[in-house]
Design an enzyme around this catalytic site. Structure first.
Site, mmCIF file in Angstrom:
data_model
loop_
_atom_site.group_PDB
_atom_site.id
_atom_site.type_symbol
_atom_site.label_atom_id
_atom_site.label_comp_id
_atom_site.label_asym_id
_atom_site.label_seq_id
_atom_site.Cartn_x
_atom_site.Cartn_y
_atom_site.Cartn_z
ATOM 1 N N SER A 351 1.795 31.857 36.048
ATOM 2 C CA SER A 351 2.223 32.132 37.421
ATOM 3 C C SER A 351 1.056 32.388 38.368
ATOM 4 C CB SER A 351 3.141 33.364 37.440
ATOM 5 O OG SER A 351 4.287 33.159 36.640
ATOM 6 N N HIS A 438 9.636 38.223 38.248
ATOM 7 C CA HIS A 438 9.618 38.185 36.786
ATOM 8 C C HIS A 438 9.777 39.571 36.164
ATOM 9 C CE1 HIS A 438 8.909 33.935 36.348
ATOM 10 N NE2 HIS A 438 7.905 33.985 37.201
#
Length: 501
Positions: A351, A438
């Site tokens: 990410s 997340h």
């Protein structure tokens, strides 16, 4: 589910933000004679250009002339209100109401931005809940607390909070393109909320309805592949928000045999993914995005794949902001992948850290102060100054890719990134938007990757740093619990980089 007191508190807060109506919500618009008389008697209202508060739709409906920056003149505003009222008229069937809503939507498609805002204001101010009815129901509910009448009193309170606006929006959702219309309308509305608080009620109502209409129970998970319709594949190119798709070859690489792409679809929008995720099937947690985006790389051996890397998750509908189903998408994808590839054991992301550079620009000095004397002296020598400060550190960080592994600047940058992800919080939530997503889904901060994204975008966002979030399926609930208590779940490696004192 929210408890009844929570629901009441939230609903009362929303109701209090609504301007009290001059006449009953959804009532008959003033006729021409009434508005002419009212306009002659009324004092001239200051225009928005003068810095004064704009006139409410209640005032404008009783006026004769348009003033200031008002888009629709009073007569056109009354006509539009009548059209909206006819959409929700009690004697009108669902089908006929949808047809009338479609006619209003056709007018809206040709309207100018200011005229559209006038329609939103009518929806907010003329179709609000009846405040008198609500107050009566609230008092009855409080009086009935703890008695046999409490249940019935709660029902009455809930009904009192249902506005004509709810019914109006439901009628717009009836005609074939109605849901698309409402999504686009909210996307257009969102940027104006900070400057015009009058629109908050309409936005809250849309978000609430979308939360129901787009519940994960009504969504379908579908795989997108190179064999999918061209119109659907083009949507991937259009909506990819993390790593731009540069060409058809790039897209084909992302849909190759060692990749998977899944999206959530709504039955009313069958050709448009609401959110999609791109997955690489590999044999270890990825540390760099470049190999995953390498069009010339040979496909990975699926027989050796033990790890699924989620390297891009993109929402496609701005109008669904605040309606969360990303966590459900990841859960469904994990279940689907596990069924197809039983050898998969690790589920992680690669990410970006989009907020890191901006954060460090404000906190570099404080992060330097956290160093001990020895580390501060080493950093000073690396920067060529006796007393290291924020400006030279940030200047040196601009050349992050040139820093070797032993560089004190590189070491501090990694520690700052670990602190940003693992400690920096606001109102109990991680600062970074991707981390918020997340970690809120039950992942933990697993590993930082130096030069994980050496592209100009990666350097601009985070000096090229990327992060892996790990989805440990057995500890997702534990991680969520930790986050709810104000502690970001991190690996031992990230924890050691934070250097808490």
């Amino acid at each position: 589910m929210h408890s009844t007191p929570e629901w009441i508190a939230r609903s009362v807060s929303r109701l209090r933000s609504i301007t009290p109506p001059a006449h009953k919500a959804g009532g008959k618009a003033p006729d021409k004679a009434t508005d002419e008389a009212g306009d002659k008697a009324a004092k001239p209202a200051p225009s928005v250009a003068d810095g004064a508060a704009p006139r409410s739709t209640h005032e404008r409906l009783h006026a004769t002339l348009r003033r200031g920056q008002e888009a629709l003149p009073p007569r056109a505003l009354r006509r539009l209100l009548t059209d909206l009222q006819e959409v929700v008229a009690p004697q009108v069937s669902e089908h006929e109401g949808g047809r009338r809503a479609q006619a209003v939507a056709a007018w809206y498609a040709q309207a100018e931005p200011g005229q559209r805002r006038d329609m939103w204001l009518l929806m907010c101010e003329q179709f609000a809940p009846d405040a008198t009815r609500f107050e009566s129901a609230r008092q009855r509910y409080e009086a009935a607390a703890g008695t046999d009448e409490e249940g019935q009193a709660e029902i009455s309170l809930r009904r009192a909070l249902v506005s004509q606006r709810t019914r109006l929006l439901q009628r717009f959702a009836v005609f074939p393109e109605g849901l698309r219309f409402l999504l686009d309308m909210r996307a257009e509305l969102l940027p104006l909320l900070k400057s015009d608080k009058r629109l908050l009620a309409l936005d809250a109502e849309l978000e609430h309805l979308f939360g129901t209409w787009f519940d994960v129970a009504f969504l379908e998970l579908r795989r997108l592949s190179w064999d999918s319709p061209a119109s659907l594949i083009e949507k991937l190119i259009k909506y990819e928000a993390v790593h731009d798709i540069r060409s058809w070859a790039d897209l084909k690489n992302r849909l190759d045999c060692d990749r998977r792409c899944y999206g959530f679809f709504h039955p009313r929008l069958p050709s448009e993914p609401l959110i999609f995720v791109e997955v690489a099937l590999v044999d270890r947690i990825s540390h760099s995005i470049a190999p995953l985006l390498d069009e010339a790389a040979a496909p990975a051996d699926l027989s050796k794949a033990t790890t699924a890397i989620f390297y891009s998750i993109s929402n496609t509908q701005t109008g669904l902001r605040g309606v969360g189903f990303g966590d459900a998408l990841i859960k469904h994808v994990v279940q689907t992948l596990t069924a197809e590839f039983p050898r998969l054991r690790t589920f992680a992301t690669l990410s970006p850290i989009p907020g890191f550079r901006a954060w460090l620009g404000k906190h570099a000095g404080a992060m330097i102060e956290r160093l001990d004397d020895k580390r501060r002296a080493e950093l000073g020598r690396a920067l060529g100054v006796e007393h290291p400060q924020a400006a030279p550190l940030l200047a040196a960080s601009d050349k992050a890719l040139e820093l070797d592994a032993k560089s004190p600047v590189r070491q501090l940058l990694q520690e700052c990134a670990a602190y940003y992800l693992g400690r920096a919080m606001q109102e109990g939530k991680p600062l970074d938007p991707v981390a918020r997503f997340h970690l809120g889904n039950g992942a933990r901060v697993e590993r930082l990757n130096w030069a994980g994204d050496p592209s100009s975008k990666g350097l601009k966002q985070s000096y090229g740093l990327m992060v892996n979030y790990l989805y440990d399926l057995k500890r997702i609930d534990k991680h969520r619990s930790l986050l709810a208590q104000g502690t970001v779940p991190v690996s031992a490696g990230i924890d050691s980089l934070c250097h808490d004192r």
